[in-house]
Scaffold this motif. Sequence first.
Motif, PDB file in Angstrom:
ATOM      1  N   ALA A   8       0.853  -1.193   0.000  1.00 32.67           N
ATOM      2  CA  ALA A   8       0.000   0.000   0.000  1.00 32.67           C
ATOM      3  C   ALA A   8       0.881   1.232   0.000  1.00 32.67           C
ATOM      4  O   ALA A   8       1.835   1.314   0.789  1.00 32.67           O
ATOM      5  CB  ALA A   8      -0.932   0.007   1.204  1.00 32.67           C
ATOM      6  N   ILE A   9       0.581   2.191  -0.887  1.00 31.88           N
ATOM      7  CA  ILE A   9       1.342   3.435  -0.962  1.00 31.88           C
ATOM      8  C   ILE A   9       0.371   4.608  -0.810  1.00 31.88           C
ATOM      9  O   ILE A   9      -0.586   4.728  -1.584  1.00 31.88           O
ATOM     10  CB  ILE A   9       2.101   3.562  -2.294  1.00 31.88           C
ATOM     11  N   ASP A  10       0.620   5.433   0.201  1.00 30.97           N
ATOM     12  CA  ASP A  10      -0.231   6.591   0.461  1.00 30.97           C
ATOM     13  C   ASP A  10       0.562   7.555   1.326  1.00 30.97           C
ATOM     14  O   ASP A  10       1.208   7.128   2.290  1.00 30.97           O
ATOM     15  CB  ASP A  10      -1.518   6.160   1.182  1.00 30.97           C
ATOM     16  N   ASP A  11       0.547   8.852   0.995  1.00 30.40           N
ATOM     17  CA  ASP A  11       1.322   9.801   1.800  1.00 30.40           C
ATOM     18  C   ASP A  11       0.562  10.278   3.040  1.00 30.40           C
ATOM     19  O   ASP A  11       1.048  11.146   3.771  1.00 30.40           O
ATOM     20  CB  ASP A  11       1.787  10.989   0.953  1.00 30.40           C
ATOM     21  N   GLU A  12      -0.610   9.697   3.298  1.00 33.08           N
ATOM     22  CA  GLU A  12      -1.357   9.964   4.528  1.00 33.08           C
ATOM     23  C   GLU A  12      -1.209   8.755   5.454  1.00 33.08           C
ATOM     24  O   GLU A  12      -1.779   7.693   5.181  1.00 33.08           O
ATOM     25  CB  GLU A  12      -2.836  10.199   4.235  1.00 33.08           C
ATOM     26  N   PRO A  13      -0.450   8.868   6.541  1.00 34.14           N
ATOM     27  CA  PRO A  13      -0.208   7.721   7.436  1.00 34.14           C
ATOM     28  C   PRO A  13      -1.484   7.048   7.937  1.00 34.14           C
ATOM     29  O   PRO A  13      -1.546   5.816   8.028  1.00 34.14           O
ATOM     30  CB  PRO A  13       0.595   8.335   8.583  1.00 34.14           C
ATOM     31  N   MET A  14      -2.523   7.833   8.250  1.00 35.29           N
ATOM     32  CA  MET A  14      -3.752   7.234   8.768  1.00 35.29           C
ATOM     33  C   MET A  14      -4.445   6.371   7.721  1.00 35.29           C
ATOM     34  O   MET A  14      -5.077   5.365   8.053  1.00 35.29           O
ATOM     35  CB  MET A  14      -4.704   8.320   9.273  1.00 35.29           C
ATOM     36  N   ALA A  15      -4.322   6.751   6.464  1.00 41.11           N
ATOM     37  CA  ALA A  15      -4.917   5.941   5.394  1.00 41.11           C
ATOM     38  C   ALA A  15      -4.226   4.581   5.330  1.00 41.11           C
ATOM     39  O   ALA A  15      -4.881   3.550   5.110  1.00 41.11           O
ATOM     40  CB  ALA A  15      -4.795   6.667   4.060  1.00 41.11           C
ATOM     41  N   LEU A  16      -2.922   4.559   5.546  1.00 41.98           N
ATOM     42  CA  LEU A  16      -2.185   3.296   5.545  1.00 41.98           C
ATOM     43  C   LEU A  16      -2.566   2.435   6.740  1.00 41.98           C
ATOM     44  O   LEU A  16      -2.643   1.207   6.637  1.00 41.98           O
ATOM     45  CB  LEU A  16      -0.678   3.574   5.558  1.00 41.98           C
ATOM     46  N   VAL A  17      -2.816   3.071   7.875  1.00 42.14           N
ATOM     47  CA  VAL A  17      -3.255   2.332   9.066  1.00 42.14           C
ATOM     48  C   VAL A  17      -4.575   1.625   8.795  1.00 42.14           C
ATOM     49  O   VAL A  17      -4.759   0.451   9.152  1.00 42.14           O
ATOM     50  CB  VAL A  17      -3.392   3.283  10.277  1.00 42.14           C
ATOM     51  N   VAL A  18      -5.514   2.331   8.151  1.00 39.77           N
ATOM     52  CA  VAL A  18      -6.817   1.738   7.837  1.00 39.77           C
ATOM     53  C   VAL A  18      -6.654   0.532   6.917  1.00 39.77           C
ATOM     54  O   VAL A  18      -7.232  -0.539   7.151  1.00 39.77           O
ATOM     55  CB  VAL A  18      -7.739   2.789   7.192  1.00 39.77           C
ATOM     56  N   ILE A  19      -5.859   0.671   5.863  1.00 42.52           N
ATOM     57  CA  ILE A  19      -5.656  -0.433   4.919  1.00 42.52           C
ATOM     58  C   ILE A  19      -5.008  -1.619   5.614  1.00 42.52           C
ATOM     59  O   ILE A  19      -5.409  -2.775   5.409  1.00 42.52           O
ATOM     60  CB  ILE A  19      -4.806   0.031   3.722  1.00 42.52           C
ATOM     61  N   GLU A  20      -4.017  -1.348   6.467  1.00 39.91           N
ATOM     62  CA  GLU A  20      -3.343  -2.427   7.192  1.00 39.91           C
ATOM     63  C   GLU A  20      -4.323  -3.156   8.115  1.00 39.91           C
ATOM     64  O   GLU A  20      -4.338  -4.399   8.167  1.00 39.91           O
ATOM     65  CB  GLU A  20      -2.186  -1.856   7.994  1.00 39.91           C
ATOM     66  N   GLN A  21      -5.166  -2.413   8.812  1.00 37.35           N
ATOM     67  CA  GLN A  21      -6.159  -3.033   9.701  1.00 37.35           C
ATOM     68  C   GLN A  21      -7.158  -3.873   8.905  1.00 37.35           C
ATOM     69  O   GLN A  21      -7.516  -4.983   9.316  1.00 37.35           O
ATOM     70  CB  GLN A  21      -6.887  -1.954  10.492  1.00 37.35           C
ATOM     71  N   PHE A  22      -7.606  -3.351   7.768  1.00 37.64           N
ATOM     72  CA  PHE A  22      -8.576  -4.075   6.946  1.00 37.64           C
ATOM     73  C   PHE A  22      -7.951  -5.349   6.370  1.00 37.64           C
ATOM     74  O   PHE A  22      -8.623  -6.385   6.263  1.00 37.64           O
ATOM     75  CB  PHE A  22      -9.086  -3.186   5.817  1.00 37.64           C
TER      76      PHE A  22
END
Length: 230
Positions: A8-22
């Motif tokens: 997953a590549i995203d410059d918003e850390p919280m967006a990466l947290v959501v993807i990782e949790q999902f």
Amino acid sequence: MKTIRCIAIDDEPMALVVIEQFCRRKGGLEIATYSEPHVGLEAIRRGHPDLVFLDIRMNGMSGLEIASVLPAGCCLIFTTAYAQYALDGFDLDAVDFLHKPFSYERFDRAVNRALRRMEVRRHSGGASITLKQEYNNVVVAVEDILYLEAMENYTKVHRCSGHYILSRTNLKKTLGLLPAGRFVRVHKSYVVALPYVAGYSHTQLRMKGDAAVIPIGRAYVETFLARMEK
């Protein structure tokens, strides 16, 4: 079940947290996340993941730029807050487009769609063709092609995944790229994949999972019926 390797590549850390949790909630997904697009692209080039989650508007590099150089066979899901990029995303053969903020249920549907595409590729033994769409080359698994439809000098390639590609190659040339044993021309404007024919008469047919009624031309009916009998 084979573990699906994801980046997953995203410059918003919280967006990466959501993807990782999902991904953890879904199970069977091994995820690595990157907030720096250039670093994430290098990880993709080194690791050849099965699935990439990619934001579009990022500092330093656009997700569209990254998508255009993904390795062959890598499935792509865009994740962005900007819905106006959806068409560009599908031009790059994205499996799905997740509009932020998205729910786990929507994420799950997108991943399942990617898993189905991977399954198609495995069953096809990797057989694929490359089609020109706008200014991009799109690699399509042969077993993902449901039928072809002529549109003047273009060919609309209807896919089992539910999407389509509008190729700049005409119907005759596109048919020439495909294995003859699997596809047959049934009309001056249509070519169908024989394994996906759901029902037919002497004048028309339907394909599995598709509501369209495809006409059978008189010049093609004899050949089509003979192929179906085999």
